[in-house]
Motif scaffolding. Sequence first.
Motif, mmCIF file in Angstrom:
data_model
loop_
_atom_site.group_PDB
_atom_site.id
_atom_site.type_symbol
_atom_site.label_atom_id
_atom_site.label_comp_id
_atom_site.label_asym_id
_atom_site.label_seq_id
_atom_site.Cartn_x
_atom_site.Cartn_y
_atom_site.Cartn_z
ATOM 1 N N GLY A 258 0.796 -1.223 0.000
ATOM 2 C CA GLY A 258 0.000 0.000 0.000
ATOM 3 C C GLY A 258 0.823 1.264 0.000
ATOM 4 O O GLY A 258 0.293 2.350 -0.209
ATOM 5 N N GLN A 324 -3.527 -0.202 -2.011
ATOM 6 C CA GLN A 324 -3.318 -1.623 -1.759
ATOM 7 C C GLN A 324 -3.423 -2.456 -3.028
ATOM 8 O O GLN A 324 -2.814 -3.526 -3.129
ATOM 9 C CB GLN A 324 -4.362 -2.127 -0.748
ATOM 10 C CG GLN A 324 -4.261 -1.487 0.622
ATOM 11 C CD GLN A 324 -3.099 -2.013 1.429
ATOM 12 O OE1 GLN A 324 -2.564 -3.068 1.130
ATOM 13 N NE2 GLN A 324 -2.704 -1.286 2.461
ATOM 14 N N LYS A 341 -3.095 -7.239 -6.182
ATOM 15 C CA LYS A 341 -2.822 -6.798 -4.820
ATOM 16 C C LYS A 341 -1.324 -6.638 -4.613
ATOM 17 O O LYS A 341 -0.530 -7.481 -5.030
ATOM 18 C CB LYS A 341 -3.380 -7.803 -3.822
ATOM 19 C CG LYS A 341 -3.337 -7.318 -2.374
ATOM 20 C CD LYS A 341 -4.070 -8.279 -1.452
ATOM 21 C CE LYS A 341 -4.075 -7.755 -0.020
ATOM 22 N NZ LYS A 341 -4.795 -8.662 0.894
ATOM 23 N N ASN A 525 -13.768 -2.104 8.983
ATOM 24 C CA ASN A 525 -14.232 -2.475 7.648
ATOM 25 C C ASN A 525 -15.329 -1.566 7.110
ATOM 26 O O ASN A 525 -15.936 -1.882 6.078
ATOM 27 C CB ASN A 525 -14.711 -3.933 7.603
ATOM 28 C CG ASN A 525 -13.593 -4.915 7.866
ATOM 29 O OD1 ASN A 525 -12.489 -4.750 7.351
ATOM 30 N ND2 ASN A 525 -13.859 -5.920 8.689
ATOM 31 N N THR A 613 -2.881 7.244 4.372
ATOM 32 C CA THR A 613 -1.929 6.171 4.649
ATOM 33 C C THR A 613 -1.124 6.471 5.907
ATOM 34 O O THR A 613 -0.886 5.593 6.739
ATOM 35 C CB THR A 613 -0.992 5.975 3.447
ATOM 36 O OG1 THR A 613 -1.761 5.650 2.286
ATOM 37 C CG2 THR A 613 0.006 4.864 3.718
ATOM 38 N N GLN A 619 -7.390 1.058 5.109
ATOM 39 C CA GLN A 619 -6.917 0.355 3.922
ATOM 40 C C GLN A 619 -7.366 1.166 2.718
ATOM 41 O O GLN A 619 -8.562 1.413 2.530
ATOM 42 C CB GLN A 619 -7.496 -1.058 3.849
ATOM 43 C CG GLN A 619 -7.097 -1.810 2.585
ATOM 44 C CD GLN A 619 -7.812 -3.133 2.460
ATOM 45 O OE1 GLN A 619 -8.469 -3.598 3.389
ATOM 46 N NE2 GLN A 619 -7.704 -3.748 1.295
ATOM 47 N N ASN A 637 -9.600 0.134 9.132
ATOM 48 C CA ASN A 637 -9.021 -1.078 9.710
ATOM 49 C C ASN A 637 -9.308 -1.106 11.216
ATOM 50 O O ASN A 637 -10.040 -0.271 11.743
ATOM 51 C CB ASN A 637 -7.525 -1.181 9.396
ATOM 52 C CG ASN A 637 -6.724 -0.025 9.984
ATOM 53 O OD1 ASN A 637 -7.083 0.548 11.006
ATOM 54 N ND2 ASN A 637 -5.614 0.310 9.340
#
Length: 642
Positions: A258, A324, A341, A525, A613, A619, A637
Amino acid sequence: LQASHQTVPAPPLPQCLPGLQCPLAQLSPRQRRKISRKWHQAASAAGSTVLSAEPTACLLVANAGLHNGIGESNLVSLGLPGLIRVIQPAGQSHCFLLFHDAASAEEAAAGLQLHQLADSMPAGSVLYVFFADPELAVKQVQSSDPNEVATTNLADSSALPPGLSLTLDAVSLAEEAELLALVDAELDSGDRDVAIADGRLRNRRVVHWGHEFLYGRNRLAPLPDRPLPPACATVADRLTPAWLPRPDQLTANVYEPGGGIAAHVDSHAAFGDSILSVSLGSGCAFRLTRPGRPTICLALPPRSALLLTGEARLVWRHEIPARQVDLVASASSSGGCDLVKRGRRVSLTFRQARQSNQPCRCGFGDVCDEDRGVDGASSLSPAESQPTQQQQALDPASLEREFVHSVYDSIADHFSDTRHSRWPRVAAFLADLPPGCLLLDIGCGNGKNMLARRDLLAIVCDRSVALCTVCASRSLPVFQADALQLPLRNAVFDAAVCIAVLHHLSTRERRLAAIKELARVSRPNAPILIYVWAMEQRRNGKASAYLKKPEESDDAGQRGEQLVRDARTGLGVHRPGSEFKSADMLVPWRSRSDERLRFYHLFVEGELDQLCTDSGLFQLIEAYYDNGNWCVRLLRNDAPVS
């Protein structure tokens, strides 16, 4: 702005859908409700005229788009008979499948309808399949941003920066393992991270050989006791063309999944005229930009080598977007793409140290730092090199109170009258949320974004009391709050949006604090969408809707005129409809009888995703440009908020 926003209602849901062995009436009420909801969501996202009640050779597959982490290879691997093309609109949760004929589409739908995809986001998403108009579906691909799809196809050399070449499989698997072990051993043997007080290198770790590069000063310090390791020198000698000098400086950049780096041109004063970069461990998307030229987005697979010489090295800015997952053009000829990914990536960057008796003579004065000397040179991104709040007369809270909060309280009604339409990608984000989702809109303005989904448990807030009053008049549950201190419990909301808010905060610390506050009130999430105003109002030669035509702009014919500054703050006063001249500016809001100045921090490319970040709380799913705005889609997250 005065035009009303009209939507075309979705066509009636057919009683028989492709792939279903029975009419809708024979399904359970719960299944019928889900299919009906997906039908209307698809009509909203793709356009109501795209859906077809009659059999066609095209299928719209909901929950199988790039937004769900589904690439072309995922769909091709299903072995659908008669499939000839996959169409993936950017940022959407649906895709289109084109078949040889309607019978093939119907046969494929039998295996797709209500099928669960284990590799989707979230895992186990159920597919819903509808017939679609093939011609209208093909037009959907035009909405994809080609600058976000990375490719290794360099066949069209006319579009590439002169001096760029990419070699795939430049090192063997054995060499890759040896080089990775060498870098890891160096990191384990001692702390050779560069410690920068302002944190510019927090997104990666670095190790130097030959010369140490002093970040922030663009100066080289010789390391006579640390020559290039033999294994690295062997690779560099093999991959460097004979007509170029051999590298004598090596920097190993270690990126965690990421991580990225902001757009920049490597110092001319410190380094020679070529750069060789070898990717190890994981690949990434590598973007090159130059004003007035199309953006180039390359895929750098593991074990590939990128060589930049001439114009590609000296003029074009290069960056690695912090995210990511990368969109990479598929190997097939259908024009689709896959989501790759990122893992841990080590970049070996080979350069030549420029000697004091070898000054740069590139002739590109707009990017060359030779005339400033090595010590005074700066390769920082525009966001890092712009004047900060330290140069302003007011403290941050006072500046925002006078040039943001009080302004919106005074212009609330006029502001609301000019805000009708929801931006398409904001509407698409909201359309993907499940009914009953507890949603927070921070800095809601007049609440326009929440009016489309009355089936959501949407709560809105704004710093302006007057705008809260407007929302209350629309029967929206609203409260007054500051984005820096929300009166809410931790981990409450299932999703959140923050549209056109962060750019009103006057320091990076305050913007980061607001992002952390957004994370604090969101569940793990939880999907989150953030929009901010972009410094770049022109991208790939195309102007945003904000920029006026030259003959209409206030500064037509006056581009060389000195920037007018506000006496109290020292900030430049922006001319509406023109290009921004500084990252921190006062932007007028004009009505028939008054003009008020609003503070804005204009974000440069990569700045918003780097801010998110750096918080360590999200994420990053996607970072994109949308008509004069920089935008990110995130997932919260489970890291604690400090």
